[in-house]
Design an enzyme around this catalytic site. Sequence first.
Site, short mmCIF file in Angstrom:
data_model
loop_
_atom_site.label_atom_id
_atom_site.label_comp_id
_atom_site.label_asym_id
_atom_site.label_seq_id
_atom_site.Cartn_x
_atom_site.Cartn_y
_atom_site.Cartn_z
N ASP A 197 0.85 -1.19 0.00
CA ASP A 197 0.00 0.00 0.00
C ASP A 197 0.88 1.24 0.00
O ASP A 197 1.62 1.49 0.96
CB ASP A 197 -0.91 0.01 1.24
CG ASP A 197 -1.78 1.27 1.28
OD1 ASP A 197 -2.56 1.47 0.35
OD2 ASP A 197 -1.66 2.04 2.26
N GLU A 281 -2.09 -1.33 -5.71
CA GLU A 281 -3.30 -0.65 -6.14
C GLU A 281 -3.11 -0.06 -7.53
O GLU A 281 -2.01 0.38 -7.87
CB GLU A 281 -3.65 0.48 -5.16
CG GLU A 281 -4.05 0.01 -3.77
CD GLU A 281 -4.28 1.17 -2.84
OE1 GLU A 281 -5.35 1.23 -2.22
OE2 GLU A 281 -3.38 2.03 -2.72
N CYS A 333 -12.05 -4.07 6.87
CA CYS A 333 -11.25 -4.82 7.82
C CYS A 333 -10.65 -6.04 7.12
O CYS A 333 -11.36 -6.82 6.50
CB CYS A 333 -12.09 -5.27 9.01
SG CYS A 333 -11.16 -6.25 10.22
N CYS A 336 -12.18 -9.54 9.12
CA CYS A 336 -13.58 -9.96 9.02
C CYS A 336 -14.29 -9.43 7.79
O CYS A 336 -15.40 -9.87 7.47
CB CYS A 336 -14.35 -9.56 10.28
SG CYS A 336 -14.50 -7.75 10.49
N ASP A 361 -2.35 1.47 7.20
CA ASP A 361 -1.78 1.15 5.89
C ASP A 361 -1.46 -0.34 5.76
O ASP A 361 -1.56 -0.90 4.67
CB ASP A 361 -0.50 1.98 5.66
CG ASP A 361 -0.80 3.48 5.63
OD1 ASP A 361 -1.91 3.85 5.21
OD2 ASP A 361 0.07 4.27 6.03
#
Length: 378
Positions: A197, A281, A333, A336, A361
């Site tokens: 990231d 990304e 998250c 989860c 991050d």
Amino acid sequence: MSKGTSSPKAMRNYRFRIYPSREQEQKLLDWIETCRKIFNTAIAQRKESWEKEKRSLSRREQQVWLKEAKKENEYFRQVHSQVAQEVLFRVERAFAAFFRRVKNGETPGYPRFKGRGRYKSLTFTQFGEGKGASFQDGKLKLSKIGLVKIKLHRQIPSTVKTVIIKRDAVGRWWAVFAVEIELSQQQTHAGPAIGLDAGLEKFAALSDDSVIENPRHLRKTEERLKRAQRELSRKEKGSRNRERARRKLAKLHAKVRSQRMDFLHKQSRKLVNTYSLIAVEELNIKGMVKNHHLAKSISDAGWGEFISMLEYKAGEAGTKLVKVNPSGTSQECSRCGMTVPKELSERVHCCPYCGLTLDRDVNAARNILKRALALEAA
């Protein structure tokens, strides 16, 4: 590999410092100025052809013009034929890019004339014994220029296709060799997968909890750059003092760029040699730098160049580079999958659903990796 199939290939550039003599340097400068005039004349011819005849002039027609112009213009004759002809290819590429932007509905930007000092390189389109450029006795042989001292600090791995001779803002000369490499010849490795990231506070956070610190080369040199810029603005135009001030400023900018490129090369090489899959990304850098509050920091980080380096080095190292949609990677998250809204100023991810607490991050890097693995499994 089955018979009849060819290995995937890619072009790579290898840059080396060259040290022309005073006489050679003057000849190279004269050639650059002549090529600038050829470029501007070719642009003017195409512009005039369209305005008067509504017809696009072709490169072949301009090659005929150049051949005839050499008979009348002594300076045109002094430039090696490969170098002069390549100028017309530059003009053709400039107009092809212009028409492509028009077709795509982008801001077109008509090809511009080159002012003095705006044309900075020469291209020998053939390399090898008996051609425009070659190696001889540990030096770079340039036709009509002679043997030029070159610092070959590393090996060139394959056959050289072309060589570009260029002069930078501080007066240093470089030879840039374009080499075709077969990607299948590179050895693959079996390493772990990693998510990355990109950020501003940290250059990058990795999904294994490690981080790459942001060196902020431009920010660290900013005060010196401002002083040098003020000194330049106070000097009289055309004076020797102004030229000295300009060189001082150019050297500072060149140093910042060299530091940034060295950092990016080392980090990208380390990553592709360590990991078998790197997830990043798919960033819209052009759109991001429109934010005037962050533009300088984004440019200083060099994300665009870093991703480009990862792309071509991954291909050589046998590493997979997977780009994923960046939407929501910081809000989701990684344990989860629930959405946990947070402001940009919140640097820690605290999930109220599963209790996961970790760096914001790093959480995003883990989500990036999860998305990349899902794409690979699909």
